[in-house]
Write a protein that holds these residues in place. Structure first.
Motif: not given
Length: 299
Positions: A155-157, A132-136, A233-235
């Motif tokens: 969130g960036n893997g 997910a983009r911009n996932n903090r 951004y909580n995804l």
């Protein structure tokens, strides 16, 4: 089967948390000099019925099948999640919580069992999280010692760790691995408090070995947490299953000393010779004297 192979087989049983309760978990060589551990199962959470019910918060309380406490949010027991979590498991999903100003889903497992070593294993499955983009958002495993030692699934893997106030080093951190959405993640964490180190294993491969700091000399609790201080951004969703924690006490086999050779006995002294008695002289009996010789000679 050699002893070494037998112990390696039992090691696999300890980490997977099968039915055996007491088992060795570290290989030893044939001389039985290297350390062994004996372990007891502290938790075995598969979130299955009847202890846990689908669509409900996980059961809390004592015992190896229950969560100690729900600290934040509403993590729910759910049925099949993707291709890999096919039974009941626990889902962390903070998207719904944000509307109620709850930005965390967190469960706590009390530990503090005075073991010198802990083996933690769990399975993860992520959905719309790592890609997910911009996932903090972060999924964190927090080890309360009580100084918190942190393992992060970001969130960036990426997978990273953060440890504050390590004596002699200050805080330390680093990126140690990566993961992808909709792929099975199997984690094993070996924490050796006596050696002051931990080893992190992802899908059977060691991704990190380094110092582990415990001011108390134990792990007070372990927390699983999804959330961050961000808002929209909580995804993503995290599925957690098969949480197994074993506590181990270490002891060392000491080689049995070889007995000292028996001293060679000294030879027995020879018996003293029996002295030969001195023969007594036989006295010559007195005989009458010949007057020719006995009388004094007169000149």
């Amino acid at each position: 089967m050699k002893l070494k192979n037998v112990l390696l087989l039992i090691l696999g049983t300890a980490i997977t948390g099968s039915s055996s309760v007491i088992f060795p978990v570290e290989k030893a060589d044939a001389q039985l000099i290297k350390p062994l551990n004996r372990c007891r199962q502290i938790y075995n959470l598969d979130f299955s019925a009847p202890t846990h019910q689908n669509g409900q918060l996980p059961a809390t309380g004592t015992g190896i099948k229950k969560v100690s406490k729900i600290n934040f949010g509403n993590p729910l027991v759910s049925k099949q999640f993707g291709r890999y979590l096919k039974g009941q498991h626990l889902q962390f999903d903070t998207r719904q919580d944000i509307r109620n100003e709850q930005r965390y889903d967190q469960i706590k497992l009390n530990v503090d069992k005075k073991y010198s070593r802990y083996l933690l294993k769990f399975n993860l499955y992520t959905y719309k999280f790592a890609d997910a983009r911009n996932n903090r958002n972060k999924f964190s495993i927090l080890f309360d010692t009580p100084t918190i030692q942190n393992l992060y699934f970001n969130g960036n893997g990426t997978i990273s760790y953060f440890q504050p106030r390590i004596p002699g080093s200050g805080s330390i951190s680093g990126r140690i691995g990566s993961f992808k959405d909709r792929q099975a993640i199997s984690m094993a964490i070996d924490i050796n408090l006596k050696a002051k180190k931990w080893t992190i294993i992802q899908n059977g491969k060691t991704i990190h070995t380094g110092p582990f700091y415990s001011k108390s000399g134990d792990i007070k609790a372990i927390r699983f947490n999804l959330g961050n201080l961000s808002d929209k951004y909580n995804l993503g969703i995290i599925g957690l299953d098969n949480v197994v924690l074993n506590g181990c006490n270490q002891f060392t086999f000491k080689p049995i000393p070889k007995p000292l050779p028996k001293p060679i006995p000294l030879p027995k002294p020879l018996p003293k010779p029996i002295p030969t008695p001195t023969p007594k002289q036989t006295p010559i009996p007195n005989q009458p004297c010949d007057p020719r010789f006995c009388d004094p000679v007169t000149f």
